[in-house]
Every structure is written in structure tokens, then in C-alpha cells.
Design a protein around this motif. Structure first.
Motif, PDB file in Angstrom:
ATOM      1  N   ALA A  75      27.342 -41.008  -1.317  1.00 34.58           N
ATOM      2  CA  ALA A  75      28.244 -40.862  -2.466  1.00 34.58           C
ATOM      3  C   ALA A  75      28.284 -39.408  -2.917  1.00 34.58           C
ATOM      4  O   ALA A  75      27.259 -38.730  -2.959  1.00 34.58           O
ATOM      5  N   TYR A  76      29.482 -38.942  -3.220  1.00 33.09           N
ATOM      6  CA  TYR A  76      29.632 -37.592  -3.771  1.00 33.09           C
ATOM      7  C   TYR A  76      29.305 -37.652  -5.255  1.00 33.09           C
ATOM      8  O   TYR A  76      29.967 -38.350  -6.017  1.00 33.09           O
ATOM      9  N   TYR A  80      34.796 -35.510 -10.770  1.00 36.21           N
ATOM     10  CA  TYR A  80      36.004 -35.718  -9.988  1.00 36.21           C
ATOM     11  C   TYR A  80      37.199 -35.427 -10.885  1.00 36.21           C
ATOM     12  O   TYR A  80      37.233 -35.881 -12.025  1.00 36.21           O
ATOM     13  N   GLN A 134      35.547 -44.693  -2.216  1.00 32.32           N
ATOM     14  CA  GLN A 134      35.590 -43.299  -1.797  1.00 32.32           C
ATOM     15  C   GLN A 134      36.009 -43.258  -0.328  1.00 32.32           C
ATOM     16  O   GLN A 134      35.347 -43.845   0.522  1.00 32.32           O
ATOM     17  N   LYS A 138      40.217 -38.976  -0.992  1.00 30.63           N
ATOM     18  CA  LYS A 138      40.287 -39.259  -2.429  1.00 30.63           C
ATOM     19  C   LYS A 138      39.374 -40.424  -2.770  1.00 30.63           C
ATOM     20  O   LYS A 138      38.815 -41.077  -1.894  1.00 30.63           O
ATOM     21  N   SER A 139      39.263 -40.683  -4.053  1.00 31.32           N
ATOM     22  CA  SER A 139      38.542 -41.849  -4.561  1.00 31.32           C
ATOM     23  C   SER A 139      39.425 -42.514  -5.603  1.00 31.32           C
ATOM     24  O   SER A 139      40.303 -41.883  -6.186  1.00 31.32           O
ATOM     25  N   HIS A 156      36.725 -35.086  -5.475  1.00 30.24           N
ATOM     26  CA  HIS A 156      35.476 -34.348  -5.659  1.00 30.24           C
ATOM     27  C   HIS A 156      35.655 -33.005  -4.954  1.00 30.24           C
ATOM     28  O   HIS A 156      36.400 -32.906  -3.976  1.00 30.24           O
ATOM     29  N   GLN A 159      35.402 -33.329  -1.231  1.00 27.78           N
ATOM     30  CA  GLN A 159      36.579 -33.935  -0.610  1.00 27.78           C
ATOM     31  C   GLN A 159      37.699 -32.903  -0.477  1.00 27.78           C
ATOM     32  O   GLN A 159      38.388 -32.852   0.546  1.00 27.78           O
TER      33      GLN A 159
END
Length: 194
Positions: A75-76, A80, A134, A138-139, A156, A159
Motif C-alpha cells: 500500500a502507498y 493522495y 489501488q 490511480k486509487s 499518490h 503512482q
């Protein structure tokens, strides 16, 4: 005989209609005069103070297995930037390893990271209310109860960096881009009409 019955009914209805206003005023006339004479300030002091509801109980989190911990490492974390100038912050859960906290507006969702078969990282709300997905570029944050996106196009900094690298690679190697398009196409090449 029918006429006398109708005349008697009409008379009863007339009596009832004239008595209704008097019946409606009767309870107000019986109220004590002292009740209306109290000052408004005094009654305001006697009103109970509004209590804020207690915060929801923190969910009981099961110990994370190796797969969940590995997913949480993918996980980033951090801030965001999302569409419509919204933002979301993702961080590790402060108490239990393998869980992620997603903060949006004034809400914090505790999420369980799950790797999907497509390579996307799913952050599943432990209460079952929300889901954050995610993917490479993008998320997005979804409300699973009502089936709507809460946030979209959340990016993020990592990303954004990966997307810039991919774009630069396509520009520098047009043959690789054509090969990738061929792999992703149906194998049909359009031709000019005769």
C-alpha cells in the motif's frame, strides 16, 4: 320515514359541528395560569443539555497472516490528491500490524489489505462499509452499501512517478508501444473500403 331519518342525522351533524370548537378550546382553558407566566430563561435552564453520542467502538481486529502483512507493505502510504480538490491520507494502523487506516474528511476507516488476482490492492473496511482500490495509475474509495464512488482519481506521488515513467518509455520506444497495442487488440486491422 327515510326523510325523518335524514333530518335527524342532519340535526345530529349540526350539533356536533357547533360543539367541536368548544371542545377543542376546553383543555387550554383548564391549564393553570402559572404555567404561561414562567419566564423563558428559567425553562431554558431546566432543559437537559444535549449529549454528544459516544464514539463508535473500535472493531476487534484479528491477527494478520503473512499474506495480509505482505499486502499491507504494497500500500502507498501518505497523502493522495483526488478529483474535485479532495484528499485522502493512508497510514499503517497504529496498534495492529497488517492493517491500514484511511482518513477522509473527518472519518477514519480501518482497512484490511487484500491482493486481488488482477494485481490490484484492495483495502477492505473491517466494518464492511467502504472499499479502497489501488491500481497502477490511480486509487478510488467506494461506499459498498450504496454502491457509489466516494472518491476517484486519487493519485499518490509514487503512482504519479510510475505513470510519468511509463509515458516516457512509450515516447522513447514507439515499437514497444505498437507491440503492446497488438497484444491488447483483437487482431483485426482496419482496411480502407473498396
Amino acid at each position: 320515514m327515510l326523510f325523518s331519518t335524514l333530518r335527524g342525522s342532519a340535526a345530529a351533524a349540526l350539533i356536533l359541528c357547533t360543539a367541536l370548537p368548544a371542545l377543542a378550546e376546553a383543555p387550554a382553558a383548564k391549564a393553570p395560569a402559572k404555567a404561561t407566566a414562567k419566564p423563558a430563561v428559567k425553562t431554558a435552564r431546566l432543559a437537559p443539555a444535549k449529549k454528544t453520542p459516544p464514539p463508535p467502538a473500535e472493531p476487534v481486529l484479528a491477527a494478520a497472516d503473512e499474506t495480509q502483512i505482505a499486502a499491507s507493505e504494497r500500500a502507498y502510504l501518505g497523502d493522495y490528491a483526488c478529483e474535485f480538490k479532495e484528499s485522502v491520507h493512508i497510514d499503517k494502523h497504529p496498534k495492529v500490524a497488517g492493517y491500514i487506516d484511511v482518513a477522509w474528511k473527518k472519518q477514519v476507516f480501518t482497512m484490511k489489505p487484500v491482493l486481488s488476482s488482477t494485481g490490484a490492492l484492495r483495502l477492505e473496511d473491517v466494518t464492511g462499509r467502504t472499499l479502497m482500490i489501488q491500481i497502477a495509475n490511480k486509487s478510488m474509495l467506494l461506499d459498498t452499501k450504496i454502491g457509489q464512488r466516494l472518491l476517484d482519481d486519487c493519485i499518490h506521488p509514487e503512482q504519479a512517478r510510475l505513470m510519468a515513467e511509463a509515458k516516457a518509455a512509450k515516447i522513447n520506444d514507439p515499437e514497444a508501444e505498437a507491440a503492446a497495442e497488438a497484444r491488447n487488440s483483437l487482431g483485426i486491422t482496419p482496411t480502407a473500403g473498396k
